[in-house]
Design an enzyme around this catalytic site. Sequence first.
Site, mmCIF file in Angstrom:
data_model
loop_
_atom_site.group_PDB
_atom_site.id
_atom_site.type_symbol
_atom_site.label_atom_id
_atom_site.label_comp_id
_atom_site.label_asym_id
_atom_site.label_seq_id
_atom_site.Cartn_x
_atom_site.Cartn_y
_atom_site.Cartn_z
ATOM 1 N N LYS A 162 5.428 64.461 -38.398
ATOM 2 C CA LYS A 162 4.572 64.762 -39.544
ATOM 3 C C LYS A 162 4.046 63.431 -40.077
ATOM 4 O O LYS A 162 4.810 62.516 -40.372
ATOM 5 C CB LYS A 162 5.379 65.458 -40.634
ATOM 6 C CG LYS A 162 5.916 66.824 -40.246
ATOM 7 C CD LYS A 162 4.902 67.891 -40.533
ATOM 8 C CE LYS A 162 5.497 69.275 -40.372
ATOM 9 N NZ LYS A 162 4.533 70.336 -40.705
ATOM 10 N N LYS A 270 1.311 80.572 -35.620
ATOM 11 C CA LYS A 270 2.456 80.840 -36.478
ATOM 12 C C LYS A 270 2.374 82.304 -36.908
ATOM 13 O O LYS A 270 1.586 82.634 -37.792
ATOM 14 C CB LYS A 270 2.445 79.909 -37.688
ATOM 15 C CG LYS A 270 2.610 78.445 -37.314
ATOM 16 C CD LYS A 270 2.480 77.539 -38.520
ATOM 17 C CE LYS A 270 2.715 76.082 -38.123
ATOM 18 N NZ LYS A 270 2.433 75.133 -39.234
#
Length: 351
Positions: A162, A270
């Site tokens: 990230k 997702k």
Amino acid sequence: MSLNLSFTRHALQFKFDARTSRGAISEHVAYYLRAWDTDSPDVFGLGECAPLAGLSVDYRPDLEEKLQQVVQLVNSGKMAQHSASGYLQELELQDWPALYFALETALLNLQQGGGWQLHNNGFSRSEEGIPINGLIWMGDKKFMQEQIEQKLKAGYTCLKLKIGSLDFTTELELLQSIREVAPGNSLTVRVDANGAFTPQEAFKKLERLAKYDLHSIEQPIRQGQHEEMAQLCAYTPVPVALDEELIGVQGSTAKAALLDTIKPQYIILKPTLVGGMAASAEWIQLAENRSIGWWVTSALESNIGLNAISQFTAQYNVAMPQGLGTGQLYHNNIPSPLQIEHGALWFRPTT
């Protein structure tokens, strides 16, 4: 089928403040939807509804009220449909993707006889593992370095970092430190910007990131900027994967139009955010028709949702590392048969 539903609330507690470019979170609320047939009350299916703050379109103050409405409507016995697909269609949950995923999962789990079973494939039979990436969470440089070292020792061959919260130079230094011990031919590295770059700075940052032999970058700029994203995808030195860009896009026509406009190198699915497994399967088909790569990623679900997403993913012949895990982020996760061995996810029921 004489279907009955109920739900319970479960507040998942992180072991640390999980940081993204949108801020830190310490708690994630999940609702577990339980489905059973009146004639066989001891056999039930479970599904997880766990929308994410700042991302999910159904992260709303009236979510619990909506759950109660769905439960009451189904339990009233007044619905015209009495099949799994019928319930899903009649309830019209297009604007409630996490709830749709929960009901879809609970019904499939019930059809398979409950327990942890949703699909019959090599993964659910414990014959095959699913390759996964090791997720490196945002934090200070020392925290991120510690995570990197742990993942490499655990045998991961793909890491996902990230980025977007530290100074960009510091993030480049982290990538440099990874490449000093693990070159591109031995370790795949992905980065996820969560839309942190502006369109004006994105290309120059991508040029600098390209020096570290990256597999891809997720969502370099904020979603909804289709023209700018299309330009990036056309000329990027680092393959671009759409993530948040897919949220809220409904119907095959709209999905195809998005892919045809932006022409990304990859998409990331997702199920909690895009409306469940059927919606994800539609994205996969559209992507493959256009030679666009894809992988599936969890969205901080507990092990109920993770198990469902993992078994769905294993329906495909995946070789590329997926964004799955075992919910090790939480103090109070639901115990499950999911295990990680040498950078792969395995289904290992004890009985």
